[in-house]
Design an enzyme around this catalytic site. Structure first.
Site, PDB file in Angstrom:
ATOM      1  CG  ASP A 105      -1.962  -1.066   1.179  1.00  0.00           C
ATOM      2  OD1 ASP A 105      -1.966  -1.805   0.167  1.00  0.00           O
ATOM      3  OD2 ASP A 105      -2.756  -1.170   2.122  1.00  0.00           O
TER       4      ASP A 105
ATOM      5  CD  GLU B 284       6.484   1.937  -4.798  1.00  0.00           C
ATOM      6  OE1 GLU B 284       7.011   2.359  -3.752  1.00  0.00           O
ATOM      7  OE2 GLU B 284       6.876   2.279  -5.939  1.00  0.00           O
ATOM      8  CE1 TYR B 285      -3.114   2.727  -6.609  1.00  0.00           C
ATOM      9  CE2 TYR B 285      -3.477   4.277  -4.811  1.00  0.00           C
ATOM     10  CZ  TYR B 285      -3.821   3.778  -6.054  1.00  0.00           C
ATOM     11  OH  TYR B 285      -4.878   4.334  -6.735  1.00  0.00           O
ATOM     12  CG  ASP B 286      -0.769   5.073   0.243  1.00  0.00           C
ATOM     13  OD1 ASP B 286      -1.730   4.892  -0.543  1.00  0.00           O
ATOM     14  OD2 ASP B 286      -0.753   4.681   1.414  1.00  0.00           O
TER      15      ASP B 286
ATOM     16  CB  ILE C  77     -34.837 -11.086 -13.653  1.00  0.00           C
ATOM     17  CG1 ILE C  77     -33.588 -10.302 -14.054  1.00  0.00           C
ATOM     18  CG2 ILE C  77     -34.715 -12.512 -14.142  1.00  0.00           C
ATOM     19  CD1 ILE C  77     -32.310 -10.941 -13.551  1.00  0.00           C
TER      20      ILE C  77
ATOM     21  CE  LYS D 147     -32.872 -10.957  -8.591  1.00  0.00           C
ATOM     22  NZ  LYS D 147     -32.967  -9.885  -7.607  1.00  0.00           N
TER      23      LYS D 147
ATOM     24  CB  CYS E 217     -21.713  -7.933  36.101  1.00  0.00           C
ATOM     25  SG  CYS E 217     -21.343  -9.345  35.068  1.00  0.00           S
TER      26      CYS E 217
ATOM     27  CB  CYS F 172     -19.147 -11.450  38.407  1.00  0.00           C
ATOM     28  SG  CYS F 172     -18.793  -9.755  37.914  1.00  0.00           S
TER      29      CYS F 172
ATOM     30  CB  CYS G   9     -16.540 -11.052  35.414  1.00  0.00           C
ATOM     31  SG  CYS G   9     -18.072 -11.326  34.521  1.00  0.00           S
TER      32      CYS G   9
HETATM   33  S1  IVH Z   1     -29.512  -9.300 -15.348  1.00  0.00           S
HETATM   34  C1  IVH Z   1     -32.198  -9.067 -18.243  1.00  0.00           C
HETATM   35  N1  IVH Z   1     -27.968 -10.458 -13.578  1.00  0.00           N
HETATM   36  O1  IVH Z   1     -31.805  -8.120 -10.300  1.00  0.00           O
HETATM   37  C2  IVH Z   1     -32.174  -8.771 -16.862  1.00  0.00           C
HETATM   38  N2  IVH Z   1     -29.553  -8.887 -12.802  1.00  0.00           N
HETATM   39  O2  IVH Z   1     -34.793  -8.179 -10.977  1.00  0.00           O
HETATM   40  C3  IVH Z   1     -31.237  -7.696 -16.500  1.00  0.00           C
HETATM   41  N3  IVH Z   1     -29.479  -8.508 -10.361  1.00  0.00           N
HETATM   42  O3  IVH Z   1     -32.415  -4.913 -11.446  1.00  0.00           O
HETATM   43  C4  IVH Z   1     -30.583  -7.913 -15.210  1.00  0.00           C
HETATM   44  N4  IVH Z   1     -27.824  -9.888  -9.949  1.00  0.00           N
HETATM   45  O4  IVH Z   1     -30.338  -5.240 -10.049  1.00  0.00           O
HETATM   46  C5  IVH Z   1     -28.960  -9.584 -13.756  1.00  0.00           C
HETATM   47  N5  IVH Z   1     -26.496 -11.552 -12.130  1.00  0.00           N
HETATM   48  C6  IVH Z   1     -27.488 -10.666 -12.333  1.00  0.00           C
HETATM   49  C7  IVH Z   1     -28.064  -9.945 -11.274  1.00  0.00           C
HETATM   50  C8  IVH Z   1     -29.112  -9.065 -11.538  1.00  0.00           C
HETATM   51  C9  IVH Z   1     -28.669  -9.022  -9.425  1.00  0.00           C
HETATM   52  C10 IVH Z   1     -30.566  -7.538 -10.089  1.00  0.00           C
HETATM   53  C11 IVH Z   1     -30.540  -6.314 -10.942  1.00  0.00           C
HETATM   54  C12 IVH Z   1     -31.881  -6.176 -11.563  1.00  0.00           C
HETATM   55  C13 IVH Z   1     -32.690  -7.149 -10.768  1.00  0.00           C
HETATM   56  C14 IVH Z   1     -33.706  -7.783 -11.690  1.00  0.00           C
END
Ligand code: IVH
Length: 703
Positions: free
Chosen positions: A47, A49-51, A97, A135, A432, A435, A456
């Site tokens: 870190d 070095e980055y800094d 979805i 998801k 407490c 105890c 305690c």
């Molecule tokens: S694809 C065609 N992939 O889920 C659909 N969505 O209900 C476009 N989400 O608003 C989304 N993980 O915020 C997709 N691996 C994933 C996801 C994902 C979470 C969320 C996203 C979207 C919601 C859809």
């Protein structure tokens, strides 16, 4: 020719170019390191070095402000505060979805069957290839890059129109501000902004300490951070990002990319510097979808972020086109859920738990509820102020959250139930529950603590380990495992019990050989000869570290002067404040400690067991008879530990050094002294044994 020479000698273009080249090189370097660190999770430089390089770039940019561009790593946080978030119409709508709420295998099978039916496939047709992804539980984001630069970040909104949050999204280190050459000139990356669980816990802990507002879950914390008007606030709320799709992109006819599958597209995103989840997999047919759902479900707790399900997407883009949409949901994708990590239940009582460090934690006793894969009956309420802030009372319906291996917690009240007349607001006990010692809350602290310390039972293990530590009583061989055994088998309840240990009770412990039991007893015996400072440090008085213990010992000289012979004659807070470097918090803590009868008893018993130290006259230093002498210790002394010997020599004014030279006054050598002894003999430095050293300390001149 001469004209050309003239041109070359013109200073301006060359001078201008130099810093610009240097600045670009520094930015490229920092971007590469940041990508390795934040996206690949594989840091390649320390870190520091980055800094250092970051500061070099900052300095150069300060000298040449005209060369600062918004995509510089130094420009992630913009100081300006927005007046509001501007609406953004998405070039390509952001879809949602379809959610499969059947959390069993049948949920995945139903989706596969539906896709096959809609594509007109029969049972004899081969399995469909899907991409299976977690998801992520955050919020959807669209990132627009034009000619390689991030120009806009927008939330999903209603799918057609979102909000411009570019200023905040720029603070996310995982999101590149520039993309490499060769990336389509128009590129919209779609993905999820989320907060890692560890970052969320740390953020809430910080908020709790500062008496600020805590967040209900990582998704809410992330959503709040993304919609800030001041990006400096967002920058303090660590966010992360996963890419999972595309929005508007330069069409293939204009030189844009031509992907055949969703998976290919994800690989391209990865190669362009965007984080793509390592969990993403290709799955063939329903059986592999089911396996993925199971496998990710089993590792859900171990993932560093929250997921609320998995997503299946038909891999071939031509098949996706064939399947099309139903309202705003693609027919080629589905979200397959997991059981919820947040559930509502009733608070039946509020109890208090005492932790290893003495912290009192209020705990809600709940009507049993299945959440995050287990049945939960207890959930933490953190501290009194959290209870008050959330307004939790017995009888209330509350939301309980259990995500990962994290301790379940009450995140908020859903509805205040009918409260029986006897239900009072929760109060912290004054004593407490384990105890009976006084409970205190220090000024500016949110937590209540038990002052029982070593008395305690809840704090016993911690207290014993601290007492035995090398810088305290230095009891060799009394480690974690042995203390666990001793406390759990109830052989040791208080510190003095340590010195009452016999060979038989030690040998009775599992995996304790005769020899090691004897070693422990010898170490205990040896530890009895100590100093007042080590003893005070070992008691584990809150806020009394090693150096405060030394200050107290030096100032008071004797234990009696500090703790008194009775409660009334113990040092007062005012007297404690006279000790150099002791402030009100420490003074109060020491005073409270010695006002607890249990603590006084423990101290008295330890002394009765033979713990002793050379007493000093109050406020005076021991005679500095070894002032100006340099002494080297080597080998094992017959009775004194190395730290004890060092303390005694230093108390008499000697400097204890680690290496022998012509300037060394004495070398004190024990058994198995090696090269230092040889060096002393070679240089003619006088060598003493332990007896010789003790003689020296008592003022005799060694022979
Ligand atoms: S694809 C065609 N992939 O889920 C659909 N969505 O209900 C476009 N989400 O608003 C989304 N993980 O915020 C997709 N691996 C994933 C996801 C994902 C979470 C969320 C996203 C979207 C919601 C859809």
């Amino acid at each position: 020719m001469t004209e050309n020479l003239d041109l070359f000698s013109a200073p301006t273009p060359v001078d201008k170019a130099q810093p610009a080249i240097k600045i670009k090189a520094l930015r490229d370097q920092l971007n590469t390191w940041a990508h390795q660190y934040y996206v690949l999770d594989e840091p390649t430089v320390p870190d520091a070095e980055y800094d250092r390089v970051f500061r070099e770039l900052q300095a150069l940019e300060a000298e040449h402000p005209d060369l600062i561009t918004p995509d510089s790593p130094t420009q992630r946080v913009i100081g300006a505060v927005m007046e509001g978030l501007a609406p953004v119409r998405h070039a390509v709508p952001m879809l949602s979805i379809h959610t499969e709420t059947d959390t069993e295998a049948t949920g995945a099978q139903a989706f596969d069957a539906r896709v096959r039916r809609e594509l007109g496939l029969s049972e004899s047709d081969p399995a469909i290839e899907y991409v299976a992804e977690p998801k992520f539980d955050g919020l959807a984001m669209s990132l627009r890059y034009e000619i390689g630069r991030l120009v806009q970040a927008a939330t999903r909104g209603d799918g057609e129109v979102g909000e411009d949050v570019t200023h905040n999204i720029r603070t996310i280190r995982q999101i590149p501000l520039t993309v490499p050459e060769g990336v389509p000139p128009l590129l919209e990356v779609r993905g999820e902004v989320y907060m890692r669980r560890a970052d969320f816990d740390a953020l809430n802990e910080r908020q709790r300490e500062q008496g600020g507002k805590t967040f209900v879950n990582p998704r809410n914390a992330a959503a709040g951070a993304v919609r800030q008007l001041d990006s400096r606030i967002t920058a303090q709320r660590p966010l992360s990002f996963f890419a999972y799709g595309l929005g508007a992109v330069t069409p293939a006819s204009e030189g844009g990319p031509q992907f055949r599958t969703h998976f290919e597209m994800l690989q391209a995103l990865k190669s362009w510097g965007f984080p793509v989840s390592a969990q993403v997999q290709i799955a063939k047919g329903a059986s592999e979808l089911v396996a993925f759902h199971r496998q990710v479900g089993a590792s859900r707790d171990a993932l560093p972020y929250d997921i609320d399900g998995v997503v299946y997407k038909v891999n071939r883009l031509d098949l996706q086109r064939d399947l099309g949409f139903k309202t705003r949901e693609p027919r080629w994708a589905v979200a397959h859920k997991y059981p919820a990590q947040e559930m509502a239940t009733k608070v039946e009582d509020i109890g208090v738990q005492v932790g290893r460090t003495g912290k009192l934690t209020p705990v809600a006793r709940l009507a049993p509820v299945f959440v995050g894969g287990v049945t939960v009956t207890n959930a933490t309420l953190h501290n009194l102020f959290e209870i008050r802030k959330k307004g939790v009372r017995v009888g209330d319906q509350v939301v309980v959250r259990r995500a990962g291996d994290v301790i379940p917690e009450v995140v908020g009240v859903m509805a205040s139930g009918p409260r029986p007349a006897y239900v009072k607001n929760f109060r912290m006990p004054a004593q407490c529950p384990i105890c009976g010692s006084d409970v205190v809350r220090e000024k500016g602290e949110a937590n209540h603590r038990c002052t029982g310390g070593l008395f305690c039972a809840a704090q016993r293990k911690e207290a014993i380990l601290h007492f035995a530590a090398r810088r305290a009583m230095d009891i060799e061989g009394l480690g974690d495992k042995l203390v666990d055994q001793l406390v759990e088998s109830n052989v040791i309840r208080t510190l003095p019990d340590l010195y009452r240990l016999g060979l038989s009770s030690l040998v009775a412990l599992e995996r304790m050989a005769d020899k090691s039991a004897q070693n422990v007893l010898a170490a205990l015996e040896k530890s009895k000869d100590t100093t007042l400072a080590r003893f005070l440090f070992g008691l584990g008085i809150r806020h009394v570290g090693e150096s405060t213990a030394k200050d107290l010992a030096k100032h008071f000289g004797t234990l009696d002067a500090l703790m008194g012979t009775s409660l009334e004659t113990a040092a007062t807070v005012e007297q404690l404040l006279e000790v150099p470097d002791v402030g009100p918090i420490v003074a109060q803590s020491v005073h409270t400690f010695f006002q607890q009868p249990h603590n006084r008893e423990v101290v008295e018993q330890l002394i009765a067991c033979g713990v002793r130290w050379p007493e000093q006259a109050r406020g005076e230093k021991a005679p500095q008879i070894l002032a100006g002498k340099t002494i080297v210790l080597t080998g094992t002394l017959p009775t004194l530990g190395r730290d004890a010997a060092k303390d005694m020599l230093e108390a008499a004014g000697a400097k204890v050094s680690g290496s022998v030279s012509k300037k060394t006054s004495y070398v004190v050598a024990g058994e198995e002294a090696g090269s230092k002894l040889a060096k002393a003999q070679e240089l003619g430095v006088p060598v003493l044994d332990e007896a010789g050293m003790l003689a020296l300390l008592s003022g005799q001149t060694p022979a």
